[in-house]
Structures are given as C-alpha cells and as structure tokens.
Design a protein around this motif. Structure first.
Motif, PDB file in Angstrom:
ATOM      1  N   TYR A 180       0.832  -1.201   0.000  1.00  0.00           N
ATOM      2  CA  TYR A 180       0.000   0.000   0.000  1.00  0.00           C
ATOM      3  C   TYR A 180       0.870   1.255   0.000  1.00  0.00           C
ATOM      4  O   TYR A 180       1.982   1.267   0.566  1.00  0.00           O
ATOM      5  N   ALA A 181       0.340   2.297  -0.619  1.00  0.00           N
ATOM      6  CA  ALA A 181       0.963   3.617  -0.579  1.00  0.00           C
ATOM      7  C   ALA A 181      -0.057   4.598  -0.027  1.00  0.00           C
ATOM      8  O   ALA A 181      -1.170   4.712  -0.566  1.00  0.00           O
ATOM      9  N   ILE A 182       0.300   5.284   1.043  1.00  0.00           N
ATOM     10  CA  ILE A 182      -0.546   6.318   1.631  1.00  0.00           C
ATOM     11  C   ILE A 182       0.112   7.667   1.334  1.00  0.00           C
ATOM     12  O   ILE A 182       1.257   7.908   1.738  1.00  0.00           O
ATOM     13  N   ASN A 183      -0.584   8.525   0.613  1.00  0.00           N
ATOM     14  CA  ASN A 183      -0.076   9.852   0.286  1.00  0.00           C
ATOM     15  C   ASN A 183      -0.787  10.909   1.109  1.00  0.00           C
ATOM     16  O   ASN A 183      -2.021  10.883   1.238  1.00  0.00           O
ATOM     17  N   VAL A 184      -0.027  11.827   1.641  1.00  0.00           N
ATOM     18  CA  VAL A 184      -0.568  12.986   2.347  1.00  0.00           C
ATOM     19  C   VAL A 184      -0.310  14.204   1.480  1.00  0.00           C
ATOM     20  O   VAL A 184       0.840  14.537   1.180  1.00  0.00           O
ATOM     21  N   VAL A 241      -5.403  16.256   1.987  1.00  0.00           N
ATOM     22  CA  VAL A 241      -6.062  15.121   1.357  1.00  0.00           C
ATOM     23  C   VAL A 241      -5.184  13.907   1.610  1.00  0.00           C
ATOM     24  O   VAL A 241      -3.963  13.953   1.404  1.00  0.00           O
ATOM     25  N   VAL A 242      -5.784  12.827   2.082  1.00  0.00           N
ATOM     26  CA  VAL A 242      -5.052  11.592   2.359  1.00  0.00           C
ATOM     27  C   VAL A 242      -5.600  10.506   1.446  1.00  0.00           C
ATOM     28  O   VAL A 242      -6.821  10.289   1.385  1.00  0.00           O
ATOM     29  N   THR A 243      -4.726   9.850   0.720  1.00  0.00           N
ATOM     30  CA  THR A 243      -5.148   8.777  -0.178  1.00  0.00           C
ATOM     31  C   THR A 243      -4.435   7.487   0.208  1.00  0.00           C
ATOM     32  O   THR A 243      -3.309   7.506   0.714  1.00  0.00           O
ATOM     33  N   ILE A 244      -5.115   6.377  -0.040  1.00  0.00           N
ATOM     34  CA  ILE A 244      -4.484   5.065   0.105  1.00  0.00           C
ATOM     35  C   ILE A 244      -4.780   4.276  -1.155  1.00  0.00           C
ATOM     36  O   ILE A 244      -5.869   4.398  -1.747  1.00  0.00           O
ATOM     37  N   ALA A 245      -3.792   3.509  -1.598  1.00  0.00           N
ATOM     38  CA  ALA A 245      -3.976   2.702  -2.797  1.00  0.00           C
ATOM     39  C   ALA A 245      -3.289   1.363  -2.614  1.00  0.00           C
ATOM     40  O   ALA A 245      -2.209   1.259  -2.021  1.00  0.00           O
ATOM     41  N   ASN A 246      -3.942   0.332  -3.104  1.00  0.00           N
ATOM     42  CA  ASN A 246      -3.393  -1.009  -3.174  1.00  0.00           C
ATOM     43  C   ASN A 246      -2.519  -1.056  -4.425  1.00  0.00           C
ATOM     44  O   ASN A 246      -3.025  -0.980  -5.545  1.00  0.00           O
ATOM     45  N   ILE A 247      -1.207  -1.155  -4.260  1.00  0.00           N
ATOM     46  CA  ILE A 247      -0.292  -1.037  -5.387  1.00  0.00           C
ATOM     47  C   ILE A 247       0.452  -2.352  -5.611  1.00  0.00           C
ATOM     48  O   ILE A 247       0.464  -3.245  -4.761  1.00  0.00           O
ATOM     49  N   SER A 248       1.102  -2.445  -6.764  1.00  0.00           N
ATOM     50  CA  SER A 248       1.862  -3.646  -7.095  1.00  0.00           C
ATOM     51  C   SER A 248       3.181  -3.664  -6.324  1.00  0.00           C
ATOM     52  O   SER A 248       3.688  -2.625  -5.872  1.00  0.00           O
ATOM     53  N   GLY A 284      11.028   5.433 -15.368  1.00  0.00           N
ATOM     54  CA  GLY A 284       9.827   5.767 -14.621  1.00  0.00           C
ATOM     55  C   GLY A 284       8.995   4.536 -14.333  1.00  0.00           C
ATOM     56  O   GLY A 284       9.476   3.392 -14.385  1.00  0.00           O
ATOM     57  N   PHE A 285       7.719   4.775 -14.048  1.00  0.00           N
ATOM     58  CA  PHE A 285       6.833   3.656 -13.730  1.00  0.00           C
ATOM     59  C   PHE A 285       5.402   4.032 -14.108  1.00  0.00           C
ATOM     60  O   PHE A 285       4.928   5.123 -13.807  1.00  0.00           O
ATOM     61  N   PHE A 286       4.745   3.107 -14.797  1.00  0.00           N
ATOM     62  CA  PHE A 286       3.340   3.276 -15.169  1.00  0.00           C
ATOM     63  C   PHE A 286       2.506   2.447 -14.215  1.00  0.00           C
ATOM     64  O   PHE A 286       2.663   1.230 -14.124  1.00  0.00           O
ATOM     65  N   ASN A 287       1.629   3.122 -13.464  1.00  0.00           N
ATOM     66  CA  ASN A 287       0.768   2.399 -12.541  1.00  0.00           C
ATOM     67  C   ASN A 287      -0.678   2.813 -12.761  1.00  0.00           C
ATOM     68  O   ASN A 287      -0.959   3.868 -13.333  1.00  0.00           O
ATOM     69  N   ALA A 288      -1.585   1.982 -12.305  1.00  0.00           N
ATOM     70  CA  ALA A 288      -3.016   2.261 -12.473  1.00  0.00           C
ATOM     71  C   ALA A 288      -3.756   1.925 -11.191  1.00  0.00           C
ATOM     72  O   ALA A 288      -4.775   1.261 -11.200  1.00  0.00           O
ATOM     73  N   TYR A 289      -3.213   2.393 -10.077  1.00  0.00           N
ATOM     74  CA  TYR A 289      -3.875   2.061  -8.824  1.00  0.00           C
ATOM     75  C   TYR A 289      -5.099   2.929  -8.598  1.00  0.00           C
ATOM     76  O   TYR A 289      -5.203   4.049  -9.091  1.00  0.00           O
ATOM     77  N   PHE A 290      -6.067   2.396  -7.847  1.00  0.00           N
ATOM     78  CA  PHE A 290      -7.350   3.048  -7.588  1.00  0.00           C
ATOM     79  C   PHE A 290      -7.311   3.561  -6.149  1.00  0.00           C
ATOM     80  O   PHE A 290      -7.404   2.786  -5.204  1.00  0.00           O
ATOM     81  N   PRO A 291      -7.188   4.878  -5.934  1.00  0.00           N
ATOM     82  CA  PRO A 291      -7.035   5.370  -4.566  1.00  0.00           C
ATOM     83  C   PRO A 291      -8.364   5.643  -3.870  1.00  0.00           C
ATOM     84  O   PRO A 291      -9.365   5.986  -4.489  1.00  0.00           O
ATOM     85  N   ASP A 292      -8.366   5.463  -2.555  1.00  0.00           N
ATOM     86  CA  ASP A 292      -9.436   5.980  -1.704  1.00  0.00           C
ATOM     87  C   ASP A 292      -8.977   7.352  -1.220  1.00  0.00           C
ATOM     88  O   ASP A 292      -7.850   7.498  -0.735  1.00  0.00           O
TER      89      ASP A 292
END
Length: 301
Positions: A180-184, A241-248, A284-292
C-alpha cells in the motif's frame, strides 16, 4: 638530566619517511583530461488516477548531471532546462478491456483521459510516441482491487510551543501479499473546494505530496492493518487530502528506491537513478492504482 635533541638525526629520519612518497609522486603521470558524453535522453513516465474515470500520465525526458554547467547558478534547474524536460509532442494512448483511449495534452508534459474506466484486475497498456524525436515506450500494469480506509482520522498532539499532527487509520487487508501507498497531500491554494483539483494537482506549490508512507502487510499479522504515524510539514491549520492505494510490488519497490516521494512533479524532474521500472525503452513507472481519497480540514479537529 637534560636531553639534547639530535636535529641531524631527526632530519635524516624525516627524509627517509618522505622519500617513498616523493618517489611515488615523481612517477605519477600528468592528469589526462577526459570528456564524458552525457547519456542520450530517455522518455520518463509517471502516472496518476483520480476517481472515477480520470487517468493522468506525465511524459518527460531524462537528463544527466553532466547537463549542469559551472556557470549554472547554484547548480539549480534553470527554466530552459526544465522546459526542455517536458514532452508536449507525444501521442499517448492507454488500452484496456478491448478499447483504446487517446489522452489529451494539458501542457507541461501532462496528458489526461476522462474516459478510462477503473476496472479491478484489468490490465492497462500504455503507449507513448514522441513525434519530435521518434522515441517510443510501452508499459503494462494491472489495476489491483480497491482497498479503502475502514477508519481514518487526524490526531493533534499539543506540545510545548507547538502542536504536532498524526494520522490514525485501519484497513481490511485482503488475502495474499499486499502493498500500500498512503499519500498525504497538502492543499496550499486559497480555494475552499474540497478534494483534488485536476488543474492544480500537477502544479508547483498548490497540491503538494508532503509524505508517502509505504506499508507492506508482511509487517502486520491478521486481516486488519492499524497504525498511527506522524505527519511532517503539516500545520494544525492546514487542509490535507489523504489517499491510500493497493499497489503492485513493483511500484512499491520503485517508491522504496526513491528516498522520499515529494510529489509527482518532483519525481519526474529529478535525475533518474537506477530504480525499478516497468517502462520498455524508457524510465519511470506506469501504474493504475485506484485510490481511496479522504479530505480533512485540520482546523476543525
């Protein structure tokens, strides 16, 4: 009893000690000037998804430390160098579920699609062609299932002369290994609009990712992850804004390799280092995670 210092003896010892070094330095050849050609620029990819249909892809060029010159004041990135990093002449497409969407340019190397459906477990294939240089890169990623916060709330901790801010959250961890990645994200504009503004999300000094917390469920036991962590560069009067995403795992390792994620614009303009990548022919990196996504006005807590 007085001791006499034998100066001739000391001088002889000094010269015998210095002699090997003098002989070695006498044998060293004159330095040969070496000119190192900087590596060819490569396309660098970064991506972001904003619920529910928006995919944003940033396309830039890599640069070398050799791009800096001694005349460059304080070795900072000049406006000309920065402008040269942005790729505004690319055709960017993303293919998924039997369809292909072409992203439109927002300027400054940023491309967006408002028709990219966010389908869990679906594979997304990115194609970028730079019409100016003829460079082309591709990448593929899988959108993992959506994992939202079960609970999340800020915690303000009064201290002598200051107040620190922490976040406390819980999530339900699906079976298997997960990352998981949590962004603030601190909102620094004067807007009262709640949420993330697409037009300013990729701008300097408006919405700034001040902190990214990487979480692996391997460090927790059970089916629930719960913790509290301190926030940095956040004041009790800020809106965040706080987001969490299930990432690879691959993207997790990419972010781990970066000492600190300081926002998308910062990531794509830093000199690329040897980080993991899923971009064929580029960086770089291409990702398509769906954040809350959750919004907090800390002044209300």
């Amino acid at each position: 009893m007085q001791h006499r210092i034998q100066y001739p003896s000391l001088v002889r010892r000094f010269w015998w000690l210095m002699l090997p070094g003098l002989l070695l330095s006498a044998c060293l050849p004159d330095p040969i000037p070496i000119e190192i050609e900087p590596p060819n620029p490569e396309l660098v990819i970064a991506s972001q998804i904003l619920p529910d249909r928006v995919m944003v892809v940033a396309v830039t060029r890599s640069f070398s430390a050799l791009s800096y010159s001694a005349e460059n004041e304080e070795d900072s990135i000049t406006n000309d160098l920065l402008a040269g990093l942005f790729v505004d002449t690319a055709r960017v497409t993303v293919s998924f579920a039997g369809r292909t969407e072409e992203l439109f340019s927002l300027g400054s190397g940023v491309y967006a699609s408002v028709n990219t459906l966010q389908l869990p477990n679906e594979f997304y294939t990115l194609s970028v062609f730079d019409s100016t240089t003829g460079d082309m890169v591709t990448a593929q990623t899988q959108m993992l299932p959506f994992v939202p916060f079960d609970t999340i709330f800020p915690v303000l901790i009064p201290q002598a002369g200051d107040t620190t801010v922490a976040l406390e959250y819980t999530i339900s961890d699906p079976p298997g290994d997960n990352w998981y990645a949590i962004n603030v994200i601190r909102q620094e504009d004067d807007s009262t609009e709640v949420g993330i503004d697409l037009n300013s999300f990729f701008s300097v000094g408006l919405n700034v990712v001040t902190q990214t917390r990487l979480v692996s469920d391997r460090t927790f036991s059970g089916s629930q992850i719960s913790e509290r962590f301190d926030l940095f560069d956040i004041a009790p009067s800020d809106s965040v804004v706080v987001t969490i995403a299930n990432i690879s795992q691959g993207y997790f390792e990419y972010l781990e390799a970066a000492e600190r994620a300081e926002g998308l614009l910062s990531q794509i303009t830093q000199e690329p280092i040897n980080r993991p990548t899923n971009v064929n022919g580029g960086r770089g990196f291409f990702n398509a995670y769906f954040p809350d996504v959750r919004y907090f006005d800390l002044s209300e807590w």
